[in-house]
Write a protein that holds these residues in place. Sequence first.
Motif, PDB file in Angstrom:
ATOM      1  N   GLU A 158     -10.121   1.777  11.976  1.00  0.00           N
ATOM      2  CA  GLU A 158      -8.908   1.130  11.448  1.00  0.00           C
ATOM      3  C   GLU A 158      -8.905   1.039  10.020  1.00  0.00           C
ATOM      4  N   VAL A 159      -7.836   1.210   9.267  1.00  0.00           N
ATOM      5  CA  VAL A 159      -7.806   1.285   8.073  1.00  0.00           C
ATOM      6  C   VAL A 159      -6.626   0.001   7.543  1.00  0.00           C
ATOM      7  N   ASP A 160      -7.020  -1.054   6.553  1.00  0.00           N
ATOM      8  CA  ASP A 160      -6.566  -2.024   6.128  1.00  0.00           C
ATOM      9  C   ASP A 160      -6.187  -1.849   4.714  1.00  0.00           C
ATOM     10  N   VAL A 161      -4.981  -1.832   4.382  1.00  0.00           N
ATOM     11  CA  VAL A 161      -4.688  -1.699   2.963  1.00  0.00           C
ATOM     12  C   VAL A 161      -4.052  -2.848   2.209  1.00  0.00           C
ATOM     13  N   HIS A 162      -4.652  -3.349   1.101  1.00  0.00           N
ATOM     14  CA  HIS A 162      -4.392  -4.340   0.502  1.00  0.00           C
ATOM     15  C   HIS A 162      -3.996  -3.955  -1.057  1.00  0.00           C
ATOM     16  N   LEU A 163      -2.671  -4.261  -1.332  1.00  0.00           N
ATOM     17  CA  LEU A 163      -2.172  -4.181  -2.900  1.00  0.00           C
ATOM     18  C   LEU A 163      -1.957  -5.576  -3.534  1.00  0.00           C
ATOM     19  N   VAL A 164      -2.749  -5.199  -4.860  1.00  0.00           N
ATOM     20  CA  VAL A 164      -2.509  -6.342  -5.808  1.00  0.00           C
ATOM     21  C   VAL A 164      -1.292  -6.370  -6.484  1.00  0.00           C
ATOM     22  N   GLN A 165      -0.329  -7.270  -6.426  1.00  0.00           N
ATOM     23  CA  GLN A 165       0.880  -7.414  -7.234  1.00  0.00           C
ATOM     24  C   GLN A 165       0.740  -8.534  -8.225  1.00  0.00           C
ATOM     25  N   THR A 166       1.062  -8.057  -9.568  1.00  0.00           N
ATOM     26  CA  THR A 166       1.140  -8.847 -10.617  1.00  0.00           C
ATOM     27  C   THR A 166       2.349  -9.447 -11.161  1.00  0.00           C
ATOM     28  N   GLU A 167       2.534 -10.562 -10.939  1.00  0.00           N
ATOM     29  CA  GLU A 167       3.978 -11.166 -11.122  1.00  0.00           C
ATOM     30  C   GLU A 167       4.173 -11.459 -12.522  1.00  0.00           C
ATOM     31  N   PRO A 168       5.626 -11.135 -12.976  1.00  0.00           N
ATOM     32  CA  PRO A 168       5.913 -11.243 -14.500  1.00  0.00           C
ATOM     33  C   PRO A 168       5.726 -12.889 -14.927  1.00  0.00           C
ATOM     34  N   LEU A 179     -14.170   0.237   1.054  1.00  0.00           N
ATOM     35  CA  LEU A 179     -14.870   1.767   0.713  1.00  0.00           C
ATOM     36  C   LEU A 179     -13.735   2.371  -0.661  1.00  0.00           C
ATOM     37  N   THR A 180     -14.441   3.079  -1.339  1.00  0.00           N
ATOM     38  CA  THR A 180     -14.054   4.176  -1.965  1.00  0.00           C
ATOM     39  C   THR A 180     -14.524   5.365  -1.831  1.00  0.00           C
ATOM     40  N   GLY A 181     -14.000   6.438  -2.454  1.00  0.00           N
ATOM     41  CA  GLY A 181     -14.275   7.904  -2.288  1.00  0.00           C
ATOM     42  C   GLY A 181     -13.839   8.580  -1.164  1.00  0.00           C
ATOM     43  N   ARG A 182     -14.771   9.504  -0.513  1.00  0.00           N
ATOM     44  CA  ARG A 182     -14.320  10.143   0.458  1.00  0.00           C
ATOM     45  C   ARG A 182     -14.848   9.649   1.966  1.00  0.00           C
ATOM     46  N   VAL A 183     -13.858   9.194   2.814  1.00  0.00           N
ATOM     47  CA  VAL A 183     -14.157   8.562   4.087  1.00  0.00           C
ATOM     48  C   VAL A 183     -13.740   9.277   5.320  1.00  0.00           C
ATOM     49  N   GLN A 184     -14.706   9.504   6.137  1.00  0.00           N
ATOM     50  CA  GLN A 184     -14.244  10.166   7.476  1.00  0.00           C
ATOM     51  C   GLN A 184     -13.612   9.156   8.394  1.00  0.00           C
ATOM     52  N   ILE A 185     -12.578   9.523   8.711  1.00  0.00           N
ATOM     53  CA  ILE A 185     -11.572   8.695   9.596  1.00  0.00           C
ATOM     54  C   ILE A 185     -11.566   9.242  11.030  1.00  0.00           C
ATOM     55  N   HIS A 186     -12.121   8.407  12.163  1.00  0.00           N
ATOM     56  CA  HIS A 186     -12.359   8.624  13.551  1.00  0.00           C
ATOM     57  C   HIS A 186     -10.931   8.291  14.375  1.00  0.00           C
ATOM     58  N   ALA A 187     -10.813   8.649  15.569  1.00  0.00           N
ATOM     59  CA  ALA A 187      -9.864   8.288  16.364  1.00  0.00           C
ATOM     60  C   ALA A 187      -9.573   6.554  16.350  1.00  0.00           C
ATOM     61  N   PHE A 188     -10.977   5.962  16.516  1.00  0.00           N
ATOM     62  CA  PHE A 188     -10.574   4.550  16.695  1.00  0.00           C
ATOM     63  C   PHE A 188     -10.977   3.811  15.221  1.00  0.00           C
ATOM     64  N   VAL A 225       0.594   8.812   5.028  1.00  0.00           N
ATOM     65  CA  VAL A 225       0.966   7.476   4.474  1.00  0.00           C
ATOM     66  C   VAL A 225       2.549   6.892   4.392  1.00  0.00           C
ATOM     67  N   VAL A 226       2.738   6.195   5.149  1.00  0.00           N
ATOM     68  CA  VAL A 226       4.143   5.534   5.297  1.00  0.00           C
ATOM     69  C   VAL A 226       4.387   4.027   4.947  1.00  0.00           C
ATOM     70  N   ASN A 227       4.893   3.659   3.761  1.00  0.00           N
ATOM     71  CA  ASN A 227       5.348   2.391   3.508  1.00  0.00           C
ATOM     72  C   ASN A 227       4.414   1.511   3.388  1.00  0.00           C
ATOM     73  N   ASN A 228       3.316   2.041   2.616  1.00  0.00           N
ATOM     74  CA  ASN A 228       1.996   1.406   2.219  1.00  0.00           C
ATOM     75  C   ASN A 228       1.200   1.403   3.496  1.00  0.00           C
ATOM     76  N   LEU A 229       1.192   2.009   4.303  1.00  0.00           N
ATOM     77  CA  LEU A 229       0.504   2.084   5.599  1.00  0.00           C
ATOM     78  C   LEU A 229      -0.276   3.265   5.580  1.00  0.00           C
ATOM     79  N   VAL A 230      -1.444   3.384   6.033  1.00  0.00           N
ATOM     80  CA  VAL A 230      -2.291   4.460   6.503  1.00  0.00           C
ATOM     81  C   VAL A 230      -2.242   4.809   7.998  1.00  0.00           C
ATOM     82  N   GLN A 231      -1.432   5.927   8.310  1.00  0.00           N
ATOM     83  CA  GLN A 231      -1.323   6.273   9.773  1.00  0.00           C
ATOM     84  C   GLN A 231      -2.226   7.412   9.954  1.00  0.00           C
ATOM     85  N   ILE A 232      -3.030   6.911  11.230  1.00  0.00           N
ATOM     86  CA  ILE A 232      -4.107   7.961  11.647  1.00  0.00           C
ATOM     87  C   ILE A 232      -3.555   8.632  12.946  1.00  0.00           C
ATOM     88  N   ALA A 233      -3.563   9.975  12.825  1.00  0.00           N
ATOM     89  CA  ALA A 233      -3.302  10.827  13.865  1.00  0.00           C
ATOM     90  C   ALA A 233      -4.531  11.630  14.307  1.00  0.00           C
TER      91      ALA A 233
END
Length: 576
Positions: A61-71, A50-59, A15-23
Motif C-alpha cells: 500500500e502506497v500513500d501519497v501526501h503532498l504539502v501545499q503552501t498557501e499564499p 521511505l525515500t530512494g528505491r523501494v520494491q513494491i509487491h502485489a499487496f 502515477v495518475v492524479n497524484n495517486l500511485v497505481q500498483i499493477a
Amino acid sequence: MTMEEERMLPGRIAVVNNLVQIAVELNETPATLVIPKHPALQIRVDGVELTGRVQIHAFSEVDVHLVQTEPTRDMRIFISPDNLLATLEIVYTDGKKTALQDAQATPTCVLQVVEDVVKPHPFTLAEVLAAMTEKRISMDFLNSEEIQDLLSRESSGTCACARGEPPTEGLPERFEILVKPQSDPVFGIVPVRPILTVRSGVLVARRLLAEPGTPGTSVFGTTIAPYTPAVKVPKVGQGLAEDSERLLHSTRGGRVIVRSDLVDVAPTMEFAESLSARHGHVHFDGDIVVYGDVEEGVEVVAGGVVFIRGHVSSARVIGDAGVTIGGGVFQSKVLAGMRHKTLHELEELLEELADDWESLEQSAERLEAALRTHGAEVPLSRVVASLLADKFQAILEWPRRLQEFAESRPALDLGPWQGRLKLISSWLTQVHLESTAAAWASFQEQIDKWRTVIREWEQATELASIQVAHGQMSDLEATGDIDATVQGFYHCQVHAGGTVRALGRPGVLVGSEIVAGSTILARIVGSPAEALTTLKIPEAEHCYIKADCVYPGSVFLADEFRHEFLEESRNCQWPM
C-alpha cells in the motif's frame, strides 16, 4: 509462454492524479518505485515513510501526501512618533501548489514533483482605506497617488499613505547684532580673524521678542502645538544700555562680546605707552590695550583680550579671551583661554570626586543593610568611620588635593571657585563625612550642580586664540588657534587646542616643539642646518601637517606614530 516465464514478468507502477497505481500480480516480480527527497513530498509504503528505491509487491500500500503552501498577504500601517507620517507596508508571500507528474505504468517508476507558484490576491484600495479608518487616520491627509502606485505594482513594498502638516517652530527671545566685524586694523593691529569693536554711543543690537510658531495637524486630524526652543536669554552687560524700543547702544567703546550667556561691550583699559617695570603688573577683568611694547618683568593679565601693538620681551601675557600682538614675542610666556582650561580640569576633578563619594555612599548603604540583616543596628557615623579607616582612606586626601589644585592655578582663572573649593574641603572632613544621609544627598546635589555650571560656561565660551608676528625662545599656549603672521616661531614651545599657522614671510617653524589639536600649517619646517623641530597632532581623520618645505631633522608625530625626515621634502602633507 511457460509458467516459469510468466512468473518472471515484472510488475508495473503508474502515477495518475497524484495517486500511485500498483499493477503487480502474485506471479510477477516486484516493481521498483524511486522516491526522491523533497520537502513537499511524503511517501509511506505499508505505513513507513521511505525515500530512494523501494520494491513494491502485489499487496503493498502506497500513500501519497503532498504539502501545499498557501499564499499569504499582510498589511500594516505604522505611525511616526511625531504623528506626522503614516507608512503603509504591504507584504505578499507566494504560495506553492505541489503535484506528482503523471507517469505511465512501468516496472521502474520515478516520482517527479511539480510545483506551481500561487500568487496571493492583491489588496484593493477599499481594503487599504478600511485599514486606515481603523487606525483613525484622517482622510484629509490621504496620499492616494502613492497608495495607488504601490497597489498597482502588486508586489511587496511601502509608501507614505498619509502626511500631516508639521507645526512651524517658534523663535525664542534673542538679540540681533547690528554691527559687523571689521578686517581693518584694530588698535593698530591687523587681526587674523575680524574683531567686532565699537565706539561709545553706537547702536549695537536689537532685542527680538519671542515669536510663537504655527500649530500643525497630525495624520489623525488633531492639532500639534508649535514648539519654541527653551533658550536662556543672554544677559545684557554694563557696556550696553537698552531703550524703550529694545535697542541696545554701547555705553563705552571696546570689543563687542556675543555669547549664549552674555551680550556686552567689554570694559577696556588702555596704555598709550609701553609697559615697563615701573608700571608693575597689570591685572584687569576686561580687555587691555597697550599701544607700545611690553618690556622685561611685566605681567599683563586680562579677563578679556589683550591687544599689544608693539613687541613683548621677557614678559608674561595672559588673555582669557585671547591675545593679539602686532609685533614679536621674545623670551616670554603668552597664554590664552587658561580659565577655560582650568575650569575644564576642575570639572574633571569634581567628576572624580563625585565618583569616589558615590562609591563610599553605596558601600556604606550595603554595609549598613548587611549589619541590619544580622540584627545589629549600627549608626551611619560608625559605618562610615569604619570605611574611612579601611578601604576609603583616600577620601580624606581630597581636601589636600583641592588645595593643591587651587594653589597651582591663577586666582583670576578660578575666581569664585576658590571659595567653593574651600567649602567642598570642609565637607570632606571626618566629622562631616560621618553626618546624616540627608547631608550626603545635599553634598552630591551641590557637586552635580556646580559641574553643570562649568559645562554650561564652557559651551557658552569661545576658545581663545593667540596672534603674534613671530615668536623667539618663548612659550605660547592657547585653547584655540595660534598664528604667526610674519616670520614664524623660532625655538619656541607652542601648544594650541586648534590650529597652528605660520603662513607669513618666511613662515618658519624651526627648533621648536609645536603641538596642535587639529592641523599645523607652515611654509618652512626646520632648517638646512637640520635643527630638531618636532610637530605633533592627534591621530584623527581631520588632523594633518602641511608645509611647502620640510628640512631633514624635522620629526612629525601623530600620537604614537612617528615620521623623521632624512631628506628635504617639498609640498608635503602628512599623513598622506
